[in-house]
Write an enzyme that holds these catalytic residues in place. Structure first.
Site, short mmCIF file in Angstrom:
data_model
loop_
_atom_site.label_atom_id
_atom_site.label_comp_id
_atom_site.label_asym_id
_atom_site.label_seq_id
_atom_site.Cartn_x
_atom_site.Cartn_y
_atom_site.Cartn_z
N HIS A 26 -7.78 -6.07 1.28
CA HIS A 26 -7.82 -4.77 0.62
C HIS A 26 -7.14 -4.92 -0.74
O HIS A 26 -6.06 -5.51 -0.84
CB HIS A 26 -7.08 -3.72 1.46
CG HIS A 26 -6.80 -2.47 0.70
ND1 HIS A 26 -7.80 -1.69 0.17
CD2 HIS A 26 -5.63 -1.88 0.33
CE1 HIS A 26 -7.26 -0.67 -0.48
NE2 HIS A 26 -5.95 -0.76 -0.40
N GLU A 38 -10.59 8.93 2.44
CA GLU A 38 -9.39 9.75 2.28
C GLU A 38 -9.59 10.77 1.16
O GLU A 38 -8.66 11.50 0.82
CB GLU A 38 -8.17 8.89 1.99
CG GLU A 38 -8.22 8.11 0.69
CD GLU A 38 -6.89 7.47 0.35
OE1 GLU A 38 -6.02 8.17 -0.20
OE2 GLU A 38 -6.72 6.26 0.64
N CYS A 61 -6.58 4.07 2.99
CA CYS A 61 -7.66 3.11 2.74
C CYS A 61 -8.18 2.44 4.00
O CYS A 61 -9.11 1.63 3.93
CB CYS A 61 -7.16 2.03 1.77
SG CYS A 61 -6.46 2.70 0.24
#
EC number: 2.3.3.10
Length: 470
Positions: free
Chosen positions: A269, A100, A134
Site C-alpha cells: 500500500h 473510505e 485504505c
C-alpha cells in the site's frame, strides 16, 4: 398442536464442485483525467526543492472536481472491466466494494452499481461495502474469494471494486493526496491465485481518521501514522511467517522459514513513495533479525547494535531506517519499483493504492517473465487494519497487460497547473453536502466513456450520466 417436519420431504441440494485456483481473473484501473506535478507544487507552495519529490518520493498527483465522486469512480472502473473482458452481467453473483470516501451514511456505493445489472435482469448479487481507511478493498477481496470458496457459492464470478478521492486540508498532508479506483474480476482458474495464508494485524489507533462528517478532510497525526504503518507491517508479517511455519510443519515439510527470499515481487500500500521504501526496508530488517547470519546480511554495518535494539526504539530510529533502506536498495529498484507506476502518477488512491501497485507490476513485467512467480501484498488501513498475503502467478497475464494498457493511459493524463488543483478542492469544499445543485466542474475533464455527476436534487438523490465513448 405442532406439526412435525419430515426432512425427507425436502430436496437436498448439493453444492457445486469445489473451485480451484481462485483469484484475480482480470483487473482494470480508473484514474481522473487530470494530475499535477509535485515538482511544480513545491514551487507553488514555496517549499524547498525536493521536499515532495525526494522527501515524499512523489512525482504527480491525480485530481478531480465536483463532477466526480466515489460512485462515478466505481461505475467507471466496473463498467470498463466488464466491457473490456465481455463479462456477462448475469455471470456475476457478488460485488464487494471497498472505500473510505463516504458520501452517504446509509446507502452503499454498491447499490449504485446495481443499475447496470438490473438492466441485464440480474438483481441476485450479494455483497455490500467494506470500510476501514485504505484497507476496505482488501476486506472486499477476501470476502469475494471466501464466498467463491464457500458452500454458499452458486457457480458465478464476483467483482471487487476499490476506490477513493484522497484530499487534505492545506498543509503538510496535501502533497500526499491522489485519486483512483480498481475493479477486479474474481473467480476460479485464475492467472493470479490468492494463496491461502494471510497474516493480519488489527488495533485501535488514532493515526488517521475522518470524524467530521461536514468535511472530506481527515484528521492526521503524521508521526503516529508512520509508526503505525511500520508496526503493522511488522506484526502482520510476523503473523504470516508463523502461520506459514505451522502449515509447513503440518505438511511435513522442512527448509528455512519464510522470508523475502520466497517472494519475487513485493507490492505495498502506497500512501507516498518514500513510505513504500521504508516498508520494504522494514521487511528486510525483519528478515535480518530472524536470520542475521545469512550471507546476504554479511555487509550490514553495526550488526550487533541492530540485534540489540529495543523494539519500540526501532520504530523511530532514522539510522536504522537509512541503513536497511541502503541494504534493500538494489532489490527495491529491481522489484518493488516495477509496482510503483500508478503511485508515481496518481498519488495516494487509498483503497485502490495496493491494487494499483499490482496493476503497475503486471504492466511493467512481461507475462513470460512473471508467470510462476510469487507476489507479496501488504494491505494497510489506518485506525488500523493490515494484512500480509501472497499471490501466485499461475497463468498467462498477456490479456490483462494488453487490456489494462496502463502505461499509455497514465502518460496520457493532462498535467494541469497547481492552481487548477486548488480551485478543484475549493469547488469540492463549496459543494460538499449540498442539495439542489448542478456541479460546476467541466465535463471536458471526464474521460470518454467515464461517468460523472449530473445533479443532486432537493432530496439529495444523485443522478449520474456516462460521457460518450471516443
Amino acid at each position: 398442536m405442532t406439526v412435525p417436519i419430515n426432512a425427507s420431504t425436502s430436496q437436498d441440494v448439493e453444492a457445486p464442485p469445489r473451485p480451484k485456483d481462485v483469484g484475480i481473473l482480470a483487473i482494470e484501473m480508473y484514474f481522473p483525467k487530470r494530475c499535477i506535478s509535485e515538482e511544480e507544487l513545491e514551487a507553488f507552495d514555496s517549499v524547498s526543492k525536493g521536499k515532495y519529490t525526494i522527501g515524499l518520493g512523489q512525482k504527480f498527483m491525480a485530481c478531480c472536481d465536483d463532477r466526480e465522486d466515489i460512485n462515478t469512480f466505481a461505475l467507471t472502473a466496473m463498467t470498463s472491466l466488464i466491457e473490456k473482458y465481455n463479462v456477462d452481467p448475469k455471470s456475476i453473483g457478488r460485488i464487494d466494494v471497498g472505500t473510505e470516501t463516504i458520501i452517504d451514511k446509509s446507502k452503499s456505493t454498491k447499490t449504485h452499481l446495481m443499475d447496470y445489472f438490473a438492466e441485464a435482469g440480474n438483481t441476485d448479487v450479494e455483497g455490500v461495502d467494506s470500510k476501514n481507511a485504505c484497507y476496505g478493498s482488501t476486506a472486499a477481496l477476501f470476502n469475494a474469494v471466501n464466498w467463491i470458496e464457500s458452500s454458499s457459492w452458486d457457480g458465478r464470478n464476483a467483482i471487487v471494486v476499490g476506490g477513493d478521492i484522497a484530499i487534505y486540508a492545506e498543509g503538510s498532508g496535501r502533497p500526499t493526496g491522489g485519486a483512483g479506483a480498481v475493479a477486479m474480476l474474481i473467480g476460479p482458474n485464475a492467472p493470479l491465485v490468492l494463496e491461502p495464508i494471510h497474516g493480519t494485524h488489527m488495533a485501535n489507533t488514532y493515526d488517521f481518521y475522518k470524524p467530521k462528517l461536514d468535511s472530506e478532510y481527515p484528521e492526521v497525526d503524521g508521526q503516529l501514522s508512520i509508526t503505525t504503518y511500520i508496526s503493522a507491517i511488522d506484526a502482520s508479517y510476523a503473523a504470516y511467517r508463523a502461520k506459514h511455519a505451522k502449515a509447513k510443519k503440518a505438511a511435513g515439510l522442512g527448509g528455512p522459514a519464510f522470508s523475502l527470499a520466497d517472494v519475487d515481487y513485493p507490492v505495498f500500500h502506497s500512501p507516498y513513495g518514500k513510505m513504500v521504501q521504508k516498508a520494504h526496508a522494514r521487511l528486510v530488517y525483519n528478515d535480518f533479525l530472524a536470520n542475521p547470519d545469512a550471507p546476504r546480511y554479511a555487509q550490514v554495518p553495526e550488526r550487533a547494535a541492530w540485534l540489540a535494539q529495543p523494539y519500540k526504539a526501532s520504530l523511530t530510529d532514522k539510522t536504522l531506517e537509512k541503513t536497511f533502506m541502503g541494504v534493500a536498495k538494489a532489490q527495491f529498484d529491481g522489484t518493488v519499483e516495477k509496482g510503483m507506476r500508478c503511485a508515481r502518477r496518481c498519488g495516494n488512491m487509498y483503497t485502490a493504492s495496493l491494487y494499483g501497485g499490482l496493476a503497475s507490476l503486471l504492466a511493467s513485467v512481461e507475462p513470460a517473465e512473471i508467470r510462476g512467480k510469487r507476489i507479496s501484498m501488504f494491505a494497510f488501513g489506518s485506525g488500523l487494519a493490515s494484512s500480509f498475503f501472497t499471490i501466485k502467478v499461475k497463468g498467462d497475464t498477456t490479456e490483462v497487460q494488453e487490456k489494462l494498457d496502463l502505461i499509455r493511459r497514465l502518460e496520457s493524463m493532462d498535467v494541469v497547473p497547481c492552481q487548477a488543483y486548488v480551485d478543484s478542492l475549493a469547488l469540492r469544499e463549496k459543494n460538499h453536502n449540498a442539495g439542489s445543485y448542478v456541479p460546476e466542474g467541466s465535463i471536458d475533464n471526464i474521460w470518454p466513456g467515464g461517468y460523472y455527476l449530473e445533479s443532486i436534487d432537493s432530496k439529495y438523490r444523485r443522478k449520474y450520466i456516462r460521457a460518450p465513448k471516443a
